[in-house]
Write a protein that holds these residues in place. Structure first.
Motif, PDB file in Angstrom:
ATOM      1  N   CYS A   1       0.775  -1.222   0.500  1.00  9.03           N
ATOM      2  CA  CYS A   1      -0.077  -0.469  -0.122  1.00  9.03           C
ATOM      3  C   CYS A   1       0.715   1.321  -0.100  1.00  9.03           C
ATOM      4  CB  CYS A   1      -0.768  -0.307   1.515  1.00  9.03           C
ATOM      5  SG  CYS A   1      -1.584   1.048   1.112  1.00  9.03           S
ATOM      6  N   LEU A   2       0.996   1.714  -1.250  1.00  9.02           N
ATOM      7  CA  LEU A   2       1.647   3.135  -1.099  1.00  9.02           C
ATOM      8  C   LEU A   2       0.651   4.092  -0.381  1.00  9.02           C
ATOM      9  CD1 LEU A   2       2.191   1.513  -4.311  1.00  9.02           C
ATOM     10  CD2 LEU A   2       4.245   3.293  -3.398  1.00  9.02           C
ATOM     11  N   VAL A   3       1.245   5.234   0.339  1.00  8.97           N
ATOM     12  CA  VAL A   3      -0.547   6.241   1.205  1.00  8.97           C
ATOM     13  C   VAL A   3       0.736   7.530   1.191  1.00  8.97           C
ATOM     14  CG1 VAL A   3      -1.075   7.382   2.686  1.00  8.97           C
ATOM     15  CG2 VAL A   3      -1.229   4.373   2.546  1.00  8.97           C
ATOM     16  N   GLY A   4      -0.244   8.618   0.313  1.00  8.87           N
ATOM     17  CA  GLY A   4       0.190  10.176   0.334  1.00  8.87           C
ATOM     18  C   GLY A   4      -0.584  11.012  -0.371  1.00  8.87           C
ATOM     19  N   GLU A   5      -0.730  12.255   0.131  1.00  9.68           N
ATOM     20  CA  GLU A   5      -2.537  13.419  -0.068  1.00  9.68           C
ATOM     21  C   GLU A   5      -1.518  13.243  -1.522  1.00  9.68           C
ATOM     22  OE1 GLU A   5      -4.248  14.511   1.766  1.00  9.68           O
ATOM     23  OE2 GLU A   5      -4.076  13.467   3.495  1.00  9.68           O
TER      24      GLU A   5
END
Ligand code: ASP
Ligand code: MG
Length: 483
Positions: free
Chosen positions: A403-407
């Motif tokens: 899972c890659l997370v970023g606004e």
């Protein structure tokens, strides 16, 4: 909404921050430091590291009539707590026999626990309610110990039985807090202590329903911290653990991983959910609702500024903040040949999972099939039997979710192309970009996780934004968290 009480800081110390005399000394010094800055701490402690696991083992042993085994486990814990007490607290007449008083309290708690274990063994059956009662002793006793140590170090402290404050429903093992009742109890019991410049110390994780002990679920001390901080509208919530904060990925796999200095609540919640172990996802909620920043800090390295989790983080030059992996997943393929996802088909599938209280991590649909992943296999045979009535079902284990997370994924064209070209040598099963638009996740075989994390990290973090990532520190001190 009440006005913020900026001087109040809720400091939650996880199991590794109270695991032995040395850890409790560090914790005491950290709290004293906050007081020197003019802050009013409220301290929430976990059980000493591994105590919760041992208590659960003792409860299970009692439940299968293995009375001596259960008492043996309790005996070991009693010795560990008494040793820590003797190591930490001086025994002089001048302090009014503080050590003796604490030893009596610890003995009394363990006598009560042993009675309970004998009772469970006599019945030979462990209910969820008695399990919560057994497991609550970890936090009950660690909080008594820490209160005494603080007093011994000239921190005016008062023990607060968390069960009189964290009022919940009666869903034993994972009770739901009742926030307005908690707020009233906090106002009545905790605020007067703060006004007297005392440090309230309470156990995390535990609560009560109509006087019966409950727990908030494993890792629930963070939740307690957030409930207390949220309920009192504190200025900050500090989660003290044994890592330097949230990292760009697991530093044990990618040594170049960097500390993330600031992250949004949503990003942190996604990460927590997808397996980054630093934070319990539910921690986020009571803090988010009142816009209270949460800091993840390292009690072994207290000077480090940790990770600040806030509602409004500064913009970041790179699309992602962190990459998490969740292993030990099972993928379930459901093919509805005739129904072609007819109206109500998805609902009937989810109803089955709901019935067995089996949480789904990820879903992807095609015209005639639904694939989903779950992290618990217990109910799968029953679930698949039931689903088999409406579709063809098969499942396969040893999967992992990356899972890659970023606004800043929001609205970035071509980002998934960059992701998948950097791992084109790895076989990808299922892809989802959640509606939140701040996470991209996909499913691979467990054995490919390390390689995927290395490739993705190289691709997206080789030129990190110094406003967001701690580029100065170099490789972090790694310490597998056991909180
Ligand atoms: N002691 C509990 C557990 O190990 C709660 C916590 O540490 O947050 O799950
Ligand atoms: Mg914990």
């Amino acid at each position: 909404m009440s006005t913020p009480r900026r001087h109040i800081v809720v400091m939650k110390f996880g199991g590794t921050s109270v695991e032995d005399a040395a850890a409790i000394r560090r914790t005491t010094a950290i709290v004293a430091g906050r007081m020197r800055k003019g802050l009013s701490p409220i301290v929430v402690v976990s059980a000493m590291a591994k105590v919760t696991d041992t208590l659960l083992a003792a409860a299970a042993a009692a439940g299968r009539n293995a009375r001596e085994e259960a008492l043996q486990l309790s005996h070991g814990l009693r010795a560990r707590h008494l040793n820590a007490a003797a190591d930490l607290i001086s025994n002089s007449a001048a302090d009014g026999g503080r050590l003796t008083a604490l030893q009596l309290q610890i003995q009394h708690e363990f006598d009560t626990l042993d009675d309970l274990l004998r009772g469970i063994a006599a019945v030979g059956e462990l209910t969820a309610r008695s399990s919560d009662n057994v497991v609550s002793f970890g936090e009950r006793i660690s909080s008594l110990l820490v209160t005494s140590v603080f007093a011994d170090h000239s921190i005016p402290s008062t023990h607060v039985d968390a069960r009189t404050v964290i009022l919940t429903d009666n869903h034993y093992g994972k009770a739901a807090p009742q926030e307005s009742a908690i707020e009233a109890a906090l106002t009545e019991q905790i605020l007067p202590l703060i006004d007297l410049n005392r440090v309230p110390v309470m156990g995390g994780f535990i609560g009560s329903c109509n006087g019966i002990t409950t727990t908030l679920g494993r890792g629930g001390s963070d939740y307690t911290g957030a409930l207390v901080g949220g309920g009192l509208h504190a200025g900050a919530i500090e989660i003290w653990t044994d890592v330097d904060g949230i990292m760009t990925t697991d530093p044990r796999i990618v040594p170049e991983a960097l500390r993330v200095k600031t992250i949004s609540f949503e990003e942190a919640a996604e990460l927590a959910y997808f397996g980054a172990k630093v934070l319990h996802p539910a921690t986020i909620l009571p803090a988010v609702q009142k816009n209270i920043p949460v800091y993840v800090l390292n009690s072994r390295n207290p000077e480090n500024e940790g990770t600040r989790i806030t509602a409004t983080p500064p913009p970041c030059a790179s699309p992602f903040k962190s990459i998490a992996a969740k292993r030990k997943l099972t993928i379930i393929d459901i093919v509805a040949s005739r129904m072609l996802l007819a109206h109500g088909f998805l609902k009937s599938i989810f109803d089955v999972f709901d019935k067995y209280e089996c949480a789904i991590d990820m879903v992807s649909t095609s015209e005639i099939s639904v694939s989903l992943t779950v992290d618990s296999r217990e109910a799968l045979p029953a679930i698949c039997a039931e689903l088999g009535k409406i579709a063809d079902v098969k499942y396969e284990g040893n999967k992992a979710l990356i899972c890659l997370v970023g606004e800043d994924i929001r609205g970035q064209a071509g980002i998934s192309g960059q992701v998948f070209s950097s791992i084109s040598h790895i076989n990808v099963r299922m892809i989802s970009q959640g509606a939140s638009e701040i996470n991209m996740s996909f499913m691979i075989n467990e054995e490919d996780v390390d390689e995927a994390l290395r490739s993705l990290h190289r691709k997206f973090f080789s030129n990190p934004d110094p406003n967001i990532f701690d580029v100065a520190a170099g490789p972090p001190s790694t310490n597998p968290s056991s909180d």
